[in-house]
Enzyme design. Sequence first.
Site, PDB file in Angstrom:
ATOM      1  N   SER A 191       0.924  -1.050   0.153  1.00 12.81           N
ATOM      2  CA  SER A 191      -0.015  -0.135   0.078  1.00 12.81           C
ATOM      3  C   SER A 191       0.890   1.302   0.050  1.00 12.81           C
ATOM      4  O   SER A 191       1.664   1.576   0.948  1.00 12.81           O
ATOM      5  CB  SER A 191      -0.955  -0.052   1.356  1.00 12.81           C
ATOM      6  N   LYS A 217      -1.105  -1.069  -4.256  1.00 12.19           N
ATOM      7  CA  LYS A 217      -2.393  -0.165  -3.997  1.00 12.19           C
ATOM      8  C   LYS A 217      -1.955   1.353  -3.799  1.00 12.19           C
ATOM      9  O   LYS A 217      -0.847   1.438  -3.224  1.00 12.19           O
ATOM     10  CB  LYS A 217      -2.893  -0.592  -2.618  1.00 12.19           C
TER      11      LYS A 217
HETATM   12  O1  OSB Z   1      -6.875   1.942   4.659  1.00 11.78           O
HETATM   13  O2  OSB Z   1      -6.133   0.007   4.532  1.00 11.78           O
HETATM   14  C1  OSB Z   1      -6.064   1.097   4.926  1.00 11.78           C
HETATM   15  C2  OSB Z   1      -2.908   1.802   6.992  1.00 11.78           C
HETATM   16  C3  OSB Z   1      -3.375   2.586   8.085  1.00 11.78           C
HETATM   17  C4  OSB Z   1      -5.007   2.751   8.268  1.00 11.78           C
HETATM   18  C5  OSB Z   1      -5.764   2.511   7.038  1.00 11.78           C
HETATM   19  C6  OSB Z   1      -5.189   1.780   6.003  1.00 11.78           C
HETATM   20  C7  OSB Z   1      -3.834   1.563   5.886  1.00 11.78           C
HETATM   21  C8  OSB Z   1      -3.142   0.983   4.749  1.00 11.78           C
HETATM   22  C9  OSB Z   1      -1.661   0.174   4.976  1.00 11.78           C
HETATM   23  O3  OSB Z   1      -3.438   1.098   3.619  1.00 11.78           O
HETATM   24  C10 OSB Z   1      -1.534  -1.222   4.938  1.00 11.78           C
HETATM   25  C11 OSB Z   1      -0.396  -1.715   5.531  1.00 11.78           C
HETATM   26  O4  OSB Z   1      -0.337  -1.927   6.734  1.00 11.78           O
HETATM   27  O5  OSB Z   1       0.649  -1.833   4.730  1.00 11.78           O
HETATM   28 MG    MG Z   2      -8.278   0.862   3.243  1.00 12.19          MG
END
Ligand code: OSB
Ligand code: MG
Length: 428
Positions: A191, A217
């Site tokens: 992400s 993502k």
């Molecule tokens: O929306 O998925 C999310 C991290 C913190 C809060 C919300 C989100 C996220 C991420 C990170 O997208 C995912 C990860 O831990 O790599």
């Molecule tokens: Mg999310």
Amino acid sequence: MFHLRPVCLPQVLHKVNSATHAAHGSCHTNFDLLSCAPMQAHSEVDRPPLELISEQTAIEKIELRTLRLPLNEPFETSFGSIDSRLIFLVSVQADGLVGWGEVVAAEEPRYSYETVGTSWHVIRDYLAPAMLAEPVTSLGDLAVRFRSIRGHNMAKAGLELAYTDLLARATGQSLSQLIGGTREAVSVGVSLGIQPTLTGLLDRIERYLSLGYQRIKLKIKPGWDIEVVREARQRYPNILLSVDANSAYTLADEKHLRRLDDFKLLMIEQPLDHDDLIDHAKLQSRFTTPICLDESITTPARARQAIELGSCQIINIKIGRVGGYSQALAIHDLCYARNLPVWCGGMLESGIGRAHNIALASLPGFSLPGDISASSRYFARDVIKPEVTVDPDGTVEVPKGPGLGFEIDLDYITDATQRLERVLATTN
Ligand code: OSB
Ligand code: MG
């Protein structure tokens, strides 16, 4: 004392469309990947998760602690940027064994109303006393005790995770085995936060693809969306690409959002309000890109309602957001029976939360790559040994050792702990 019943493993082995074969440049488009799923609904997962019983587990002590781990680079989403994580660990002790869990709440109530502060309060003053009041007989027993406390899922999950790790250790099983996991390795993606420059983002995409990550993502928000996605897609025509808006849009943005339909995205995650199902259903009916819900899915009932309303085609399951394994398993089973793909979301966890995510993602319905990246993607040093690593094929191995399957780096945790509180069982 732990009295153990034999554990039934699922007999229904889902032939996974594990996405492994769909990494860069292969013949699969993103849409093919989703339609790879068998057309008929699966039979129910033959697993009695809530019956995984230690008939009497008298928890003696619960410890809460926080430690701050700096992030290797800032992480920016539509709700703000952070450069460190205040990690909240909980451990539960019984019969000389210790189980570990993580409360994934952030410091500020932005992704969710829960924070480190609210979850500390709710655990110390309500959930821990409920857990210590009498021996715990099962995950289901714990879930029932927690049910009278409204919401606060991340707090509940922290204790459930710790209890589940304890149970797995006591029965000499890995967490994955205990919950009915069927995979030896799980597919993972990364992400990528909003970046100061487009070049910075493209560099990061290149880096994570070269490390094998199976899905990229991109965090989006108004002003960092269409053009950014267009560039990324132009440069990488065949990768699994998705976006996550963290509720940055409303239905008034429908026309704007529909421009994303041009880019063969695997999904758009949580475009609209954090607790909305209705508007997401409206948007999904006019939008080709599959909507994935994250924030909106807080309970199994919400998952069922989202499916029935057509609010999404994919669900991101986060153990913390839904209140622990008991709820995550229920949502998994529901989606599996209805053939809705799920994947494991992340909350920038330490290795302890990450190890639980790996176990969860080993369940048969987790057919899309999860937000489970290598420890080194987040932190200079993790709290477990060895650290989580991603193999060149974009998978993380599911450990086979008892419990979490990683060693807890207690020296490091102890050194880094900023706040510690113990809640003890009262012995009469
Ligand atoms: O929306 O998925 C999310 C991290 C913190 C809060 C919300 C989100 C996220 C991420 C990170 O997208 C995912 C990860 O831990 O790599
Ligand atoms: Mg999310």
